[in-house]
Design a protein around this motif. Sequence first.
Motif, mmCIF file in Angstrom:
data_model
loop_
_atom_site.group_PDB
_atom_site.id
_atom_site.type_symbol
_atom_site.label_atom_id
_atom_site.label_comp_id
_atom_site.label_asym_id
_atom_site.label_seq_id
_atom_site.Cartn_x
_atom_site.Cartn_y
_atom_site.Cartn_z
ATOM 1 N N LEU A 1 1.018 -1.113 -0.393
ATOM 2 C CA LEU A 1 -0.487 -0.392 0.205
ATOM 3 C C LEU A 1 0.908 1.225 0.294
ATOM 4 N N GLY A 2 2.296 1.320 0.159
ATOM 5 C CA GLY A 2 3.075 2.352 0.293
ATOM 6 C C GLY A 2 3.052 3.034 1.314
ATOM 7 N N VAL A 3 2.596 2.750 2.275
ATOM 8 C CA VAL A 3 2.515 3.437 3.609
ATOM 9 C C VAL A 3 2.948 3.110 4.332
ATOM 10 N N ASP A 4 3.280 4.648 5.578
ATOM 11 C CA ASP A 4 5.110 4.758 6.421
ATOM 12 C C ASP A 4 4.487 3.544 7.911
ATOM 13 N N SER A 5 4.875 3.284 7.991
ATOM 14 C CA SER A 5 4.641 1.655 8.770
ATOM 15 C C SER A 5 5.875 1.444 9.805
ATOM 16 N N PHE A 6 5.621 1.396 10.835
ATOM 17 C CA PHE A 6 6.468 0.735 11.978
ATOM 18 C C PHE A 6 5.710 0.348 12.782
ATOM 19 N N GLY A 7 6.169 -1.140 13.834
ATOM 20 C CA GLY A 7 6.198 -1.165 14.906
ATOM 21 C C GLY A 7 6.290 -1.277 16.095
ATOM 22 N N PHE A 8 5.757 -1.325 17.427
ATOM 23 C CA PHE A 8 6.344 -0.922 19.012
ATOM 24 C C PHE A 8 5.629 -1.733 19.739
ATOM 25 N N GLU A 9 6.369 -2.570 20.158
ATOM 26 C CA GLU A 9 6.283 -3.216 21.096
ATOM 27 C C GLU A 9 6.785 -2.716 22.206
ATOM 28 N N ILE A 10 5.581 -2.625 23.000
ATOM 29 C CA ILE A 10 5.392 -1.938 25.053
ATOM 30 C C ILE A 10 4.894 -2.984 25.929
ATOM 31 N N GLY A 11 5.515 -2.956 26.948
ATOM 32 C CA GLY A 11 4.852 -3.176 28.222
ATOM 33 C C GLY A 11 5.772 -4.323 28.761
ATOM 34 N N ASN A 12 5.717 -4.822 29.676
ATOM 35 C CA ASN A 12 6.701 -5.734 30.109
ATOM 36 C C ASN A 12 6.233 -7.217 30.624
ATOM 37 N N GLY A 13 4.722 -7.682 29.219
ATOM 38 C CA GLY A 13 4.751 -8.645 29.437
ATOM 39 C C GLY A 13 3.380 -8.818 28.456
ATOM 40 N N PHE A 14 2.842 -10.225 28.216
ATOM 41 C CA PHE A 14 2.012 -10.709 27.089
ATOM 42 C C PHE A 14 0.659 -10.078 28.182
ATOM 43 N N LYS A 15 0.352 -10.363 29.048
ATOM 44 C CA LYS A 15 -0.407 -9.893 29.914
ATOM 45 C C LYS A 15 -0.443 -9.032 30.913
ATOM 46 N N GLU A 16 -0.042 -7.442 30.151
ATOM 47 C CA GLU A 16 0.380 -7.097 31.246
ATOM 48 C C GLU A 16 -0.755 -6.208 32.377
ATOM 49 N N GLU A 17 -0.284 -6.075 33.367
ATOM 50 C CA GLU A 17 -1.076 -6.060 34.767
ATOM 51 C C GLU A 17 -2.365 -4.525 34.438
#
Length: 237
Positions: free
Chosen positions: A72-88
Amino acid sequence: MIFPECTLIYSYGGYVYFPWGYKNERGPDDDALQALGRKVTYFGGYKFWGPASPDFEYEASGDASDYMYGVLGVDSFGFEIGNGFKEECDNFEEQVMPNNLPALIYAAKPAKKPLSLVKGPDITQFEITAGTLEDVFAAFVVASDSLKVNGHANGGHTTGDQGFARIQIFLDVHLNDYESGNITWETQSVGNDPENFEATISLGVQDGRHTIFAQAMDNDGYSGPISGIFVGVSRID
């Protein structure tokens, strides 16, 4: 409607990444993709998982950022945030959200033209203070071409080494809606980084809330993201 920028948020890992991910190879717009990734990384101290970078972990096919950019030509990026998959929930509200919100707000600023605006200088400080005379305000603007893109462990990116051409301030009109005759202030830069701009603003406007916008341009002709600030005018008889 296809938007020109896509932000993907995952948990967790502590990385910011961008195309390409399915192979360790830089894309055609790598200078812009890197600039956005680096600037987002600046806020949260995350590792920079970009192609051909020291922190590139492994090739991963099927990520949406590759599809959004490649198809699609979209400027994209991924953002891995937090400290776990099931964040409190408490941890998310007290730490994860406030730690990452500035980066997400910044990522929204160049969304109209992300492959261009991310290459330009950033407004890093913007203050408006009341002057000694009625309807007069003092504007103080600091802009930097290098701070957010090279101000961390992944320094040396080429979009952060240009000098300045100018800083502009606009009253009650967003730069995308600017027309000849709108009230503006401008300085021709001497090329320092960071660049400071001080202006005396004579408003002469009605009481109420007004918006002042600022934008900087580098010597390569790239304008950076726009910043804005509200000013309240209330006359006392």
